[in-house]
Design an enzyme around this catalytic site. Structure first.
Site, mmCIF file in Angstrom:
data_model
loop_
_atom_site.group_PDB
_atom_site.id
_atom_site.type_symbol
_atom_site.label_atom_id
_atom_site.label_comp_id
_atom_site.label_asym_id
_atom_site.label_seq_id
_atom_site.Cartn_x
_atom_site.Cartn_y
_atom_site.Cartn_z
ATOM 1 C CD GLU A 1 4.671 -1.047 3.178
ATOM 2 O OE1 GLU A 1 5.447 -0.537 4.357
ATOM 3 O OE2 GLU A 1 5.210 -0.030 2.116
ATOM 4 C CG ASN B 1 -0.707 -1.870 -1.448
ATOM 5 O OD1 ASN B 1 -0.463 -2.157 -2.632
ATOM 6 N ND2 ASN B 1 0.047 -0.917 -0.935
ATOM 7 C CG HIS C 1 7.858 1.912 -4.381
ATOM 8 N ND1 HIS C 1 7.298 2.995 -4.874
ATOM 9 C CD2 HIS C 1 6.837 1.445 -3.607
ATOM 10 C CE1 HIS C 1 6.182 3.416 -4.149
ATOM 11 N NE2 HIS C 1 5.863 2.455 -3.404
ATOM 12 C CD GLU D 1 2.388 2.200 -2.387
ATOM 13 O OE1 GLU D 1 3.346 2.407 -2.262
ATOM 14 O OE2 GLU D 1 1.476 1.854 -1.594
ATOM 15 C CG ASP E 1 8.230 5.279 -7.557
ATOM 16 O OD1 ASP E 1 8.729 3.811 -7.082
ATOM 17 O OD2 ASP E 1 7.964 6.076 -6.607
HETATM 18 C C1 XIL Z 1 4.993 7.486 1.555
HETATM 19 C C2 XIL Z 1 4.765 8.937 0.969
HETATM 20 O O1 XIL Z 1 4.879 9.061 -0.551
HETATM 21 C C3 XIL Z 1 5.596 9.874 1.630
HETATM 22 O O2 XIL Z 1 5.084 11.211 1.281
HETATM 23 C C4 XIL Z 1 5.511 9.789 2.926
HETATM 24 O O3 XIL Z 1 6.336 10.570 3.927
HETATM 25 C C5 XIL Z 1 6.032 8.200 3.643
HETATM 26 O O4 XIL Z 1 4.970 7.226 2.880
HETATM 27 N N1 XIL Z 1 4.780 2.696 0.393
HETATM 28 C C6 XIL Z 1 3.438 2.755 0.755
HETATM 29 C C7 XIL Z 1 3.287 4.319 0.608
HETATM 30 O O5 XIL Z 1 2.654 1.994 0.768
HETATM 31 O O6 XIL Z 1 2.088 4.695 1.809
HETATM 32 C C8 XIL Z 1 4.436 5.244 0.930
HETATM 33 O O7 XIL Z 1 4.197 6.592 0.924
HETATM 34 C C9 XIL Z 1 5.686 4.753 -0.015
HETATM 35 C C10 XIL Z 1 5.967 3.292 0.309
#
Ligand code: XIL
Length: 353
Positions: free
Chosen positions: A155, A203, A239, A268, A270
């Site tokens: 990020e 990422n 996401h 990631e 969802d």
């Molecule tokens: C999130 C986790 O799922 C949580 O448990 C934590 O509190 C915060 O981070 N992008 C990412 C992940 O790269 O590391 C993040 O994970 C979600 C968004």
């Protein structure tokens, strides 16, 4: 009367169709993904993994890859300047190995989950640089041969394609403030040196399709690959919401990145549902299933897209409800570990349907 098929043939067809569909239902995702030549992964949390057998059983049965959801992040794994905490992630890696799962490492350089001994330490860029190099070298070499891929940088871009202002870039940074992606180049070099066999990824979120952010990432990867700066892959977090995403744009972005010679992974995934009016409706679950199918299909359509990883796998344990109040039910298994329509649509995508 001339029968077009022998007596009883219809029954045989019906029985065969029933057996085939039963087999498809019993077919764990990981076998289908294997057959498609992809890894299928999930982000995993230490506590449920070590206390809930439904969690660990489902994970081992259905997934061929794991990412530690938090346990390898800076604040978890390096909680004091001279203290590394490998015990939890080591246990998770051992679980993965025992169940023939690959492990992705997440993440080395990120602006979140940085411990206060770093953020409040008043370090100079030279000191921060030494701290980050030690961090990357220690963590990556600890898992050499066990973690096959690292999200080296997470990020680093804003949505408009500019670089995010962070402790590592320019506040105060590790010595490359104002020099664009030079600090990213530096940390990729450290990661490569610590484990030359690990695949090193950039990422990010919101850069899955075609937009200013994904253009900026594409330009960085084009520059790095042209100059021989180590980078092997780009992770598309994915996401998503019920609005979904343009599968054509995702496929086009994957294509242009892989044309540079790097691999792509969905890291990631969802799809959060709006639960402000109550539990998910069938329509929402079906919509979610079709979004999962779109994403898997975009990855499946490119041989250099190598994995589809979900950010969790059961709605019982997901970051969504606490980060997006009113939203949830984002994953392929429900809170009782029953597969949802999204599970079957992923399975079908891997089976080529
Ligand atoms: C999130 C986790 O799922 C949580 O448990 C934590 O509190 C915060 O981070 N992008 C990412 C992940 O790269 O590391 C993040 O994970 C979600 C968004």
């Amino acid at each position: 009367m001339i029968r077009p098929y022998p007596a009883g043939f219809k029954t045989i067809i019906l029985i065969t169709a029933f057996l085939l569909s039963a087999a498809a239902k019993a077919q764990p995702l990981r076998q289908a993904a294997d057959m498609a030549g992809k890894l299928v992964g999930a982000a995993v949390s230490y506590d449920p993994l070590t206390t809930e057998s439904d969690y660990s059983d489902t994970l081992a049965r259905e997934f061929s890859q794991m990412t530690c959801e938090n346990e390898m992040k800076f604040s978890s794994i390096h909680p004091g300047q001279f203290t590394y905490a490998f015990s939890k992630p080591d246990t998770m890696v051992a679980f993965a190995q025992a169940n023939l799962m690959s492990v992705r490492g997440h993440t080395l350089v990120w602006h979140n989950q940085v411990p206060s001994w770093v953020t409040g330490g008043g370090f100079s860029p030279d000191e921060l640089s030494a701290i980050l190099q030690d961090h990357i070298t220690t963590v990556v070499s600890h898992y050499a041969g066990q973690v096959y891929a690292w999200d080296v940088v997470n990020e680093a871009f804003n949505n408009d394609g500019s670089l995010r202002s962070t402790i590592w870039y320019d506040s105060p940074g590790i010595g490359f403030a104002g020099q664009g992606t030079a600090y990213i180049e530096q940390v990729f070099r450290w990661a490569r040196a610590a484990d030359p066999n690990a695949v090193v990824f950039y990422n990010d979120f919101g850069a899955e399709g075609l937009n200013a952010k994904s253009d900026a990432i594409y330009s960085m990867v084009a520059d790095f690959t042209a100059r021989g700066v180590p980078i092997d892959g780009v992770g598309l977090q994915m996401h998503l919401t019920e609005s979904g995403i343009s599968a054509a744009d995702v496929a086009a972005n994957i294509q242009r990145l892989t044309d540079l010679g790097v691999q792509v992974q969905i890291t990631e995934l969802d799809v959060r549902l709006d639960l402000r009016n109550g539990p998910p409706t069938q329509e929402q679950l079906d919509r979610q299933a079709s979004i999962y199918h779109d994403v898997a299909t975009a990855c499946l359509s490119n041989p250099s897209c190598t994995a589809v990883t979900m950010w969790g796998f059961t709605d019982k344990h997901s970051w969504i409800p606490s980060f997006f109040p009113g939203f949830g039910a984002a994953l392929p298994f429900d809170e009782t570990y029953q597969p949802k329509p999204a599970y079957y649509s992923l399975l079908n995508a891997f089976l080529g349907n």
